[in-house]
Each structure stands twice: as C-alpha cells, then as structure tokens.
Enzyme design. Structure first.
Site, mmCIF file in Angstrom:
data_model
loop_
_atom_site.group_PDB
_atom_site.id
_atom_site.type_symbol
_atom_site.label_atom_id
_atom_site.label_comp_id
_atom_site.label_asym_id
_atom_site.label_seq_id
_atom_site.Cartn_x
_atom_site.Cartn_y
_atom_site.Cartn_z
ATOM 1 N N HIS A 204 -18.743 0.099 -16.073
ATOM 2 C CA HIS A 204 -19.156 1.078 -15.075
ATOM 3 C C HIS A 204 -19.332 2.524 -15.550
ATOM 4 C CE1 HIS A 204 -14.976 1.787 -15.352
ATOM 5 N NE2 HIS A 204 -15.239 3.065 -14.608
HETATM 6 C C1 UD1 Z 1 -14.672 6.740 -10.621
HETATM 7 C C2 UD1 Z 1 -13.982 7.571 -11.676
HETATM 8 C C3 UD1 Z 1 -13.904 6.697 -13.026
HETATM 9 C C4 UD1 Z 1 -13.089 5.420 -12.807
HETATM 10 C C5 UD1 Z 1 -13.927 4.691 -11.730
HETATM 11 C C6 UD1 Z 1 -13.387 3.238 -11.355
HETATM 12 C C7 UD1 Z 1 -14.493 10.037 -11.499
HETATM 13 C C8 UD1 Z 1 -15.212 11.102 -12.044
HETATM 14 N N1 UD1 Z 1 -14.715 8.839 -11.873
HETATM 15 O O1 UD1 Z 1 -16.113 6.055 -11.207
HETATM 16 O O2 UD1 Z 1 -12.987 7.393 -13.803
HETATM 17 O O3 UD1 Z 1 -13.086 4.628 -13.784
HETATM 18 O O4 UD1 Z 1 -14.096 5.503 -10.550
HETATM 19 O O5 UD1 Z 1 -14.007 2.739 -10.496
HETATM 20 O O6 UD1 Z 1 -13.693 10.317 -10.812
HETATM 21 N N2 UD1 Z 1 -19.553 3.505 -4.512
HETATM 22 C C9 UD1 Z 1 -19.547 2.625 -3.611
HETATM 23 N N3 UD1 Z 1 -18.502 2.099 -3.222
HETATM 24 C C10 UD1 Z 1 -17.345 2.784 -3.378
HETATM 25 C C11 UD1 Z 1 -17.172 3.864 -4.315
HETATM 26 C C12 UD1 Z 1 -18.400 4.274 -5.036
HETATM 27 O O7 UD1 Z 1 -20.759 1.984 -3.425
HETATM 28 O O8 UD1 Z 1 -16.555 2.442 -2.593
HETATM 29 C C13 UD1 Z 1 -21.117 3.893 -5.315
HETATM 30 C C14 UD1 Z 1 -21.428 4.931 -4.806
HETATM 31 O O9 UD1 Z 1 -23.004 4.990 -4.749
HETATM 32 C C15 UD1 Z 1 -21.106 6.074 -5.876
HETATM 33 C C16 UD1 Z 1 -21.007 5.339 -7.186
HETATM 34 O O10 UD1 Z 1 -20.428 4.077 -6.690
HETATM 35 O O11 UD1 Z 1 -22.225 7.232 -5.989
HETATM 36 C C17 UD1 Z 1 -19.984 6.050 -7.999
HETATM 37 O O12 UD1 Z 1 -18.852 6.470 -7.393
HETATM 38 P P1 UD1 Z 1 -17.821 7.742 -8.016
HETATM 39 O O13 UD1 Z 1 -16.448 7.389 -7.300
HETATM 40 O O14 UD1 Z 1 -18.513 8.970 -7.905
HETATM 41 O O15 UD1 Z 1 -17.527 7.358 -9.440
HETATM 42 P P2 UD1 Z 1 -17.328 5.831 -10.219
HETATM 43 O O16 UD1 Z 1 -18.338 5.761 -10.959
HETATM 44 O O17 UD1 Z 1 -16.692 4.909 -9.229
#
Ligand code: UD1
Length: 365
Positions: free
Chosen positions: A205
């Site tokens: 991820h």
């Molecule tokens: C975040 C953390 C990362 C951690 C990871 C664990 C930051 C900068 N990054 O990354 O350190 O290792 O979480 O999972 O804080 N999304 C969904 N559903 C959800 C959450 C996210 O669909 O419940 C999708 C959304 O499209 C979003 C993307 O995933 O834009 C990324 O989510 P985000 O929380 O921004 O970062 P992660 O890649 O999950």
C-alpha cells in the site's frame, strides 16, 4: 486526569487497544478516545474495534480521505474544538499517520502536553509522508515512548532530552500476543482452502510501490513467478485496489490463476494468514514487526525500514522493489536460508502497562 487518545488509520487501532485496556489499572486517569475518521470503511476501521474490544470512540471527527494538506488541516480544525471542550492533561498519539501529526500539533499549540507512542523510528527517507510525520511529532512531544533501541538513539541524536524518552516495548506486539490464540481459531484457511505453509501472503500500500503503474507492474512480475510455486493471498488496500483496476494491470492480474485478491482482511484472519504462511511479502511497517514475533520470514519490498531491529534480530529482510532482487530473496528463503529470528527486547506483551504506569506518574507531577 484526562488523557485524550487519538486513532485515525488502521495501524493505529492495534496500538491503542492495549493502552485503553491498561488505563483500567490506573484509576487516576480518565481516558477519552477520539477517532479522526481518516480510515472509515467497515473493513478498515469498525471491524478492528469489534475484534480488538476497543471501546466506541467518544468522538468521531469523520474527516475521511483527501490530499495531505486537506486531510491534515481538516483533522486539525475539528480536533481543536475537541481539545478546547475536553481540556485534557495530555493528548496521546500513536504511530506516524496524518492523524498523528495533525492532532499533535493542535495539542501543543493549545499548551496541552503531547505523548507519542512509537517515537523515534526513522527510515531516513524524507520522501515518505510518514517520515515527515514522525520527525515533526517527536520534535514537539513531551513524553516519547520507543519500541526499540534505535528509536532511543535517534531521539538522542536529534537532541531530545533523555528524561522524556522511554524504551517500553511494542504495543502492536501486546495486541498480537494477546490475540494470537484467538486468531488461530479463525476459519480463514479452510474458507480459502489453504494448507499451512502452502501459501504466501502479500500486502502492498506504500505510495512509492502502488501509485506508479510501472512500479506496481514490476512487483506483479515477481508475483507471477511466486504464484507458480504457491498460492499467493493478497488482501488489497483500497489505495492499491484503485491501481489494480486500471486496464493494463487488471489484465496482468487476470493472467495469474494462483493469485487470490481479497478485500482488506480483519485483524484475526490476517494474523492467522501470516502465522500459517510460508513467507510474507509486504511494504507495511507493522507487519515487519508481527512476522518477527510469529517467526515467519518477511521480505519487505522497500529500500529502508524505520524498524531495523526486525532485520537485525527478527525475520525481516529488505529487498526493495526490483523483481529480480525480490525473487532472489524469495528463493533464498525457500532454500532454508532464513532463520526464525528472535523477539526484540521488551516485545513481551507489556508495553502498554509500562506506558500507562509512566503516564500516571509523570502527568501527576
Ligand atoms: C495511511 C497512512 C499510512 C499507513 C496506512 C495504513 C498517512 C500519510 N498514511 O495510508 O502511513 O501505513 O494508512 O493503511 O497517514 N480509503 C478508502 N477507505 C478507507 C480509507 C482510505 O477507500 O477507509 C482510500 C481512499 O481512496 C484514500 C486512500 O485509500 O484516498 C488512501 O487513504 P489515506 O488514509 O490517505 O492513506 P493510506 O494509503 O491508507
């Protein structure tokens, strides 16, 4: 003495669960739990609360996804109101996600003490958003709790006063040790028709691995070979799912009959999968630690780790994201080159108790 505890993203839940439980042994502390809503899908959030017995959050800021600036800013605006209303003695943040730095910054600007759990970890790679979050959060924290000696050394090098830094062990390991037997009752192997040691687990991820189609394509090339030997079980993070749905990658995935893409797994099923796997390929931080405790070989698809003890003492190896190098390391593991490793010092299931004992003493004065 009120402490506001913050969770936001999936890896935070395993770290806060044992701390919330340990507060029950510290009657002087009144814990409040705030969920920022950074992760919000049932399988990225609520499922973990239920499986780990974390109390319902007292407040959910419901920020959701967004650019780094938008997400961080939105958390700050909403969290400030909570701190103003709650007037806590301290705010406790864990890990290195955007919720960590956002809430930390709000706390110190309001003159509230900040506690950082999992402090001091450094990948020395400023291209990782988490590294920025780590360095900044540590620099404004009043009490810093480290999982490994390298964290203590990094904090000392950055000039943080030694009397504020504590080596306490690893809260994620507290959760793992508490739940390992329960996880072994999971039926996930039967459901997926997997034999213990007859499959490989993959998670990906990191933006550096999954946001670029070519990079992710290279990793898929390596997986194409692995799935010729073993079933490859791949619970897919939403960020990665979006990329795999692009036409070019979708076709490559479809050409791998032994690659099993799953929705994000719950905690107990995931631990069961890793515990029974022949090896784990990942770019996660926490999974490097969990596989070390389970004695399962872990190949980390990154060039660096902020958790070096998992390599020096545990079962982890850094292999980067070049397909040839990944496959070399994979074959070396199959030939029996990897040992079972050991548990790093203080990774004994009691980190949260140590943290809460120190908080009860230090925040009272
Ligand atoms: C975040 C953390 C990362 C951690 C990871 C664990 C930051 C900068 N990054 O990354 O350190 O290792 O979480 O999972 O804080 N999304 C969904 N559903 C959800 C959450 C996210 O669909 O419940 C999708 C959304 O499209 C979003 C993307 O995933 O834009 C990324 O989510 P985000 O929380 O921004 O970062 P992660 O890649 O999950």
């Amino acid at each position: 003495m009120k402490i506001v505890n913050v969770v936001g993203a999936r890896p935070n839940f395993m770290k806060v669960a044992p701390i919330m439980a340990a507060y029950r042994g510290a009657p002087s502390i009144e814990p409040v739990l705030v969920h920022t809503g950074q992760h919000y899908d049932e399988r990225m959030s609520d499922l973990f609360f239920r499986e780990l017995g974390i109390p319902e959050p007292d407040v959910n800021l419901e920020v959701g996804s967004g650019s780094h600036a938008r997400q961080t800013a939105e958390i700050m605006v909403r969290f400030e109101e909570v701190v103003l209303a709650q007037r806590p003695a301290a705010v406790l943040v864990v890990g290195d996600v955007n919720s960590t730095i956002a809430c930390g910054l709000v706390a110190v600007k309001l003159g509230v003490k900040l506690v950082h759990v999992e402090a001091g970890l450094r990948s020395f790679d400023r291209g990782m958003p988490e590294e920025i979050n780590r360095v900044l959060t540590d620099s404004i924290s009043d009490l810093l709790f480290c999982t490994e000696q390298s964290g203590m050394d990094n904090l000392a090098r950055e000039g943080l006063a030694a009397d504020r830094c504590f080596l306490v062990g690893n809260c994620m390991v507290d959760t793992l040790l508490k739940n390992l037997e329960k996880a072994r009752q999971s039926r996930i192997l039967e459901e997926l028709r997997l034999e213990p040691r007859g499959f490989v687990v993959v998670t990906l991820h990191r933006p550096s691995n999954v946001d670029d189609e070519r990079q992710l394509g290279g990793i898929l090339d390596a997986l194409r070979e692995v799935q010729q030997d073993y079933r490859v079980v791949f619970p897919v993070h939403p960020r990665t799912r979006k990329m795999l749905e692009r036409d070019a990658l979708r076709a490559r995935v479809a050409a791998m009959p032994n690659l099993l893409l799953l929705d994000p797994a719950g905690y107990l099923d995931f631990v069961r999968l890793c515990d029974a796997a022949r090896l784990v390929l990942t770019d996660s931080g926490g999974i490097q630690e969990e596989t070390t405790i389970m004695g399962v070989p872990c190949l980390t698809l990154r060039h660096n780790t902020e958790r070096p003890v998992t390599c020096t003492v545990g079962t982890n190896q850094l292999v980067g994201n070049d397909p040839a190098r990944i496959l070399d390391a994979y074959h070396a593991v199959l030939s029996g080159a990897a040992g079972r490793g050991e548990a790093p010092p203080l990774w004994d299931g009691r980190a949260a108790e140590r943290i809460v004992a120190i908080l009860a003493e230090r925040l009272a004065s």
